[in-house]
Write a protein that holds these residues in place. Structure first.
Motif, mmCIF file in Angstrom:
data_model
loop_
_atom_site.group_PDB
_atom_site.id
_atom_site.type_symbol
_atom_site.label_atom_id
_atom_site.label_comp_id
_atom_site.label_asym_id
_atom_site.label_seq_id
_atom_site.Cartn_x
_atom_site.Cartn_y
_atom_site.Cartn_z
ATOM 1 N N SER A 106 0.630 -1.566 -0.107
ATOM 2 C CA SER A 106 0.334 0.052 -0.224
ATOM 3 C C SER A 106 0.815 1.386 -0.392
ATOM 4 C CB SER A 106 -0.687 -0.255 1.166
ATOM 5 O OG SER A 106 -0.325 -0.270 2.739
ATOM 6 N N ALA A 107 2.301 1.225 0.470
ATOM 7 C CA ALA A 107 2.981 2.518 0.533
ATOM 8 C C ALA A 107 3.443 2.525 -1.009
ATOM 9 C CB ALA A 107 4.293 1.838 0.860
ATOM 10 N N ASN A 113 6.476 8.849 0.118
ATOM 11 C CA ASN A 113 6.290 9.572 1.488
ATOM 12 C C ASN A 113 6.106 8.096 2.513
ATOM 13 O OD1 ASN A 113 6.515 10.060 4.838
ATOM 14 N ND2 ASN A 113 4.091 11.231 4.383
ATOM 15 N N PRO A 114 6.263 6.677 2.480
ATOM 16 C CA PRO A 114 5.999 5.449 2.814
ATOM 17 C C PRO A 114 5.726 5.325 3.872
ATOM 18 C CG PRO A 114 8.016 5.147 2.148
ATOM 19 C CD PRO A 114 7.521 6.788 2.004
ATOM 20 N N GLY A 115 5.814 5.719 4.935
ATOM 21 C CA GLY A 115 5.029 5.415 6.129
ATOM 22 C C GLY A 115 6.311 4.306 6.769
ATOM 23 N N ALA A 116 6.243 4.583 7.520
ATOM 24 C CA ALA A 116 6.366 2.906 8.628
ATOM 25 C C ALA A 116 6.701 1.654 8.249
ATOM 26 C CB ALA A 116 5.649 2.714 9.465
ATOM 27 N N ASP A 136 1.890 -8.033 -1.142
ATOM 28 C CA ASP A 136 0.322 -8.116 -0.395
ATOM 29 C C ASP A 136 -0.645 -8.401 -1.062
ATOM 30 O OD1 ASP A 136 1.771 -8.001 2.518
ATOM 31 O OD2 ASP A 136 1.738 -5.842 1.745
ATOM 32 N N THR A 137 -1.058 -9.924 -1.956
ATOM 33 C CA THR A 137 -0.868 -9.885 -3.175
ATOM 34 C C THR A 137 -1.203 -11.295 -3.452
ATOM 35 O OG1 THR A 137 -2.492 -9.370 -4.908
ATOM 36 C CG2 THR A 137 -0.225 -8.617 -3.921
ATOM 37 N N GLY A 176 -6.733 1.424 -5.904
ATOM 38 C CA GLY A 176 -6.228 0.339 -5.088
ATOM 39 C C GLY A 176 -4.536 0.762 -5.732
ATOM 40 N N VAL A 177 -4.209 -0.416 -4.828
ATOM 41 C CA VAL A 177 -2.711 -1.113 -5.554
ATOM 42 C C VAL A 177 -2.224 -2.759 -5.925
ATOM 43 C CG1 VAL A 177 -0.093 -1.119 -5.169
ATOM 44 C CG2 VAL A 177 -1.367 0.599 -3.927
#
Length: 224
Positions: A106-107, A113-116, A136-137, A176-177
């Motif tokens: 999802s990043a 700014n991909p997060g954690a 994750d798919t 989404g991704v």
């Protein structure tokens, strides 16, 4: 006449050590919680010594530093940036061999700014602008050479956004991704899933985030 003894001067902890303590307090954790969250790979005395600067992060042992970072909900890269201590972690924007943080798929919605981060692995050499994502798919799970198992690490090059026939890309659309292979059909260019339970995505409706340059996985089939 008794001469009073001078009290020993207490040295203030270095700034990086205070950053660690402040992070722990921000998370509402005690030192005992940090010990528990590391799986007891460190002791409370060790955590206390680190927060006072008595133990240098560079000499604390890699395994302990990794465990501490995770207990503080940081990746190693985030710990390095927050404390200013050079842990030898290469930023994801660096070119060439090194190591980088891994992010959830999802990043790709915000690659700058991909997060954690969720892990830390080696970067595939030759990637111009790398971003490491976890697949994750099951979209690309199949039997062809383009197959990608869920949980694998995707080594993206964010500079390669012009799709080419037969190559795999991380893309986004209104849903989404996605992880897809670019191909041309009689109805036009599409991003196709190896798992045919997923419908084709017209290339005109997708935005390419980056090309998958390599895939790494810790999957080991039980052949016994």
């Amino acid at each position: 006449m008794v001469t009073p003894k001078n009290k020993p001067t207490r040295t203030a902890p270095p700034a990086w050590a205070l950053k660690l303590k402040m992070r722990r307090l921000e998370l509402g954790k005690g030192q005992e919680d940090i010990v528990a969250d590391t799986g007891d790979s460190v002791t409370q005395a060790w955590v206390s010594d680190v927060e006072r600067g008595k133990v240098d992060l560079n000499n604390a042992g890699f395994g302990k530093v990794v465990a501490l970072a995770r207990a503080l909900s940081w990746s190693l890269g985030e710990m390095q940036r927050a404390t200013g201590v050079d842990l030898g972690i290469a930023e994801v924007t660096l070119v060439g061999e090194g190591s980088a943080d891994v992010y959830p798929l999802s990043a790709a919605l915000s690659p700058d700014n991909p997060g954690a981060a969720i892990d830390h692995v080696a970067v595939t050499p030759g990637v111009s602008r790398p971003l490491l994502l976890r697949a994750d798919t099951d979209e690309m799970q199949g039997t062809s050479r383009a197959s990608v198992r869920p949980g694998s690490y995707l080594h993206l090059d964010l500079d390669l956004t012009t799709p080419a026939e037969g190559l795999v890309y991380v893309i986004t659309d209104h849903e989404g991704v996605h992880l897809r292979l670019y191909t041309t059909t009689r109805l036009g260019a599409v991003f196709r899933a190896e798992n045919r339970e997923h419908e084709d995505i017209p290339a005109s409706e997708a935005q390419v985030i980056g090309q998958v340059m390599a895939v790494t996985t810790d999957y080991s089939p039980d052949l016994n």
